[in-house]
Write a protein that holds these residues in place. Structure first.
Motif, short mmCIF file in Angstrom:
data_model
loop_
_atom_site.label_atom_id
_atom_site.label_comp_id
_atom_site.label_asym_id
_atom_site.label_seq_id
_atom_site.Cartn_x
_atom_site.Cartn_y
_atom_site.Cartn_z
N UNK A 22 0.79 -1.24 0.00
CA UNK A 22 0.00 0.00 0.00
C UNK A 22 0.82 1.29 0.00
N UNK A 23 2.13 1.20 0.05
CA UNK A 23 2.90 2.44 0.05
C UNK A 23 4.29 2.27 -0.52
N UNK A 24 4.77 3.29 -1.21
CA UNK A 24 6.11 3.21 -1.78
C UNK A 24 6.48 4.48 -2.49
N UNK A 25 7.31 4.36 -3.50
CA UNK A 25 7.72 5.55 -4.26
C UNK A 25 7.50 5.33 -5.75
N UNK A 51 -4.29 2.56 -0.36
CA UNK A 51 -4.80 1.81 0.80
C UNK A 51 -5.68 0.61 0.44
N UNK A 52 -6.45 0.73 -0.66
CA UNK A 52 -7.40 -0.35 -0.99
C UNK A 52 -7.01 -1.05 -2.30
N UNK A 53 -7.32 -2.35 -2.36
CA UNK A 53 -6.97 -3.17 -3.53
C UNK A 53 -7.52 -2.58 -4.82
N UNK A 54 -8.79 -2.27 -4.83
CA UNK A 54 -9.46 -1.82 -6.06
C UNK A 54 -9.47 -0.31 -6.21
N UNK A 55 -9.09 0.40 -5.20
CA UNK A 55 -9.21 1.84 -5.23
C UNK A 55 -8.04 2.55 -5.89
N UNK A 56 -8.14 3.86 -6.03
CA UNK A 56 -7.05 4.62 -6.65
C UNK A 56 -5.86 4.81 -5.70
N UNK A 57 -4.74 5.17 -6.26
CA UNK A 57 -3.58 5.50 -5.43
C UNK A 57 -3.40 7.02 -5.44
N UNK A 58 -2.85 7.53 -4.36
CA UNK A 58 -2.61 8.97 -4.21
C UNK A 58 -1.11 9.21 -4.32
N UNK A 59 -0.74 10.19 -5.12
CA UNK A 59 0.68 10.50 -5.32
C UNK A 59 0.97 11.96 -4.98
N UNK A 60 2.10 12.18 -4.40
CA UNK A 60 2.57 13.56 -4.25
C UNK A 60 4.10 13.57 -4.30
N UNK A 61 4.66 14.61 -4.92
CA UNK A 61 6.11 14.67 -5.03
C UNK A 61 6.57 15.86 -5.83
N UNK A 62 7.81 15.81 -6.28
CA UNK A 62 8.38 16.93 -7.02
C UNK A 62 8.67 16.54 -8.47
N UNK A 63 8.66 17.57 -9.32
CA UNK A 63 8.93 17.43 -10.74
C UNK A 63 10.16 18.31 -10.99
N UNK A 159 8.30 3.87 -13.01
CA UNK A 159 8.46 2.70 -12.15
C UNK A 159 7.91 3.03 -10.77
N UNK A 160 7.03 2.16 -10.28
CA UNK A 160 6.48 2.31 -8.94
C UNK A 160 6.96 1.12 -8.13
N UNK A 161 7.54 1.39 -7.00
CA UNK A 161 8.07 0.32 -6.16
C UNK A 161 7.41 0.42 -4.79
N UNK A 162 6.62 -0.60 -4.44
CA UNK A 162 5.97 -0.60 -3.14
C UNK A 162 6.93 -1.17 -2.10
#
Lengths: 164, 168
Positions: A22-25, A51-63, A159-162
């Motif tokens: 449920x969490x990573x970068x 947080x949820x299997x079927x739900x969306x993921x939330x992202x925040x960071x820098x560009x 690339x998303x790594x949990x």
């Protein structure tokens, strides 16, 4: 006794809704074409929470970019389905799923005016490896708030790594 | 002439399965400093093929294309010979391959444009390579190259943050 059984059943049902990872970068390479964006490659570094299997993921960071000021992004991402028996599966050593993803985020400057753009992203080549997700050649549609014009872009690689 | 071309093509098709080693499709990002004068500003993708022809050696051919703001607007090509420094990345079946490796490459890069030519040799270090032919996938991260641009008599550098090799 009944109350205990009901509580345990509800607890187990709730647990099945939560995602195993449920969490990573998330790291991505973008090219953005619009008046308030520079031509050079943007590197996106984000924290992601799902947080949820079927739900969306939330992202925040820098560009970040070598030729321009950094920006800050906040957005949501949802994969539409997962196809496990896909034709490219033999290319990978690990079990994989093919998916198409859709995301949207807001881009902010670190100075005024704060909001610089709204971005819609479609990722037609998304491969899910449970704790890792790789996407190639995503397409951005941009609304450049500063110049009130439409723009576009490409997400070359993501690339998303949990981690947990 | 047509007959010669057809014969070469048929020979290549028949001999490819007989080649020792492993073939891979390579995909990645490519970038360089804005002041390099090799290409005008933009984002670039690299697509190529890798042939691991010996336990420690491989050869690579690749194309680099502009992705934004003008897709396909600038095109570069290159080749490289690569040596695995830590251990055999493609050993015989009796030997366990190194999962983590370090690669050093020597190659040549050129731009397909005659108005502002850029070409020359490069040396590349791939400090973090994970996987290999026996694992079907290899990820080469933080690849850094020094490039000598012959027409401009200038040394610059470029990098591929990620290169993914999919072995067949």
């Amino acid at each position: 006794m009944k109350r205990l059984v009901v509580t345990l059943t509800l607890l187990l049902l709730t647990l099945t809704l939560f995602a195993a990872w449920w969490g990573g970068y998330r790291v991505a390479f973008d090219g953005l074409v619009g008046d308030s964006f520079v031509d050079n490659e943007y590197l996106s570094l984000e924290v992601t929470l799902r947080p949820f299997k079927r739900g969306p993921s939330l992202q925040t960071g820098v560009l970040v970019n070598l030729a321009g000021p950094p920006q800050w992004s906040v957005g949501l991402f949802q994969h539409l389905f997962v196809w496990t028996d896909h034709p490219l599966a033999p290319l990978f050593r690990r079990a994989s799923g093919y998916s198409i993803g859709i995301g949207s985020d807001l881009l902010f400057n670190f100075s005024l005016p704060l909001l610089s753009g709204v971005r819609l992203t479609v990722e037609p080549l998304l491969f899910d490896f449970s704790d890792k997700r790789i996407a190639l050649l995503g397409v951005h549609i941009l609304w450049d708030v500063t110049s009130a014009q439409w723009g576009w872009g490409l997400r070359l690689f993501e690339i998303t790594h949990y981690l947990f | 002439m047509k007959r010669v071309r057809a014969t070469i093509l048929i020979l290549l098709l028949f001999t490819t399965p007989l080649m020792a080693g492993s073939l891979a499709l390579s995909l990645g990002t490519w970038n360089l400093p804005p002041s390099s004068e090799v290409v005008s500003e933009g984002t670039f993708v690299q697509v190529g093929g890798v042939w691991s022809f010996a336990p420690r050696w491989e050869v690579e051919l690749f194309l680099i294309s502009e992705a934004t703001p003008h897709p396909g607007g600038q095109l570069l090509g290159g080749s490289a010979f690569t040596l695995a420094l830590i251990g055999d990345h493609n050993p015989t079946s009796e030997v366990v391959p190194s999962y983590l490796n370090l690669f050093l490459s020597l190659g040549f890069l050129g731009k397909f444009e005659t108005l502002s030519p850029s070409y020359g040799p490069f040396i590349r270090l791939s400090p973090l390579a994970v996987g290999g032919p026996h694992f079907k996938v290899r990820e080469r991260s933080l690849n850094f190259s020094l490039f000598y641009n012959i027409p401009q008599n200038k040394v610059t550098f470029f990098w591929n943050i990620f290169l993914i090799d999919l072995f067949f």
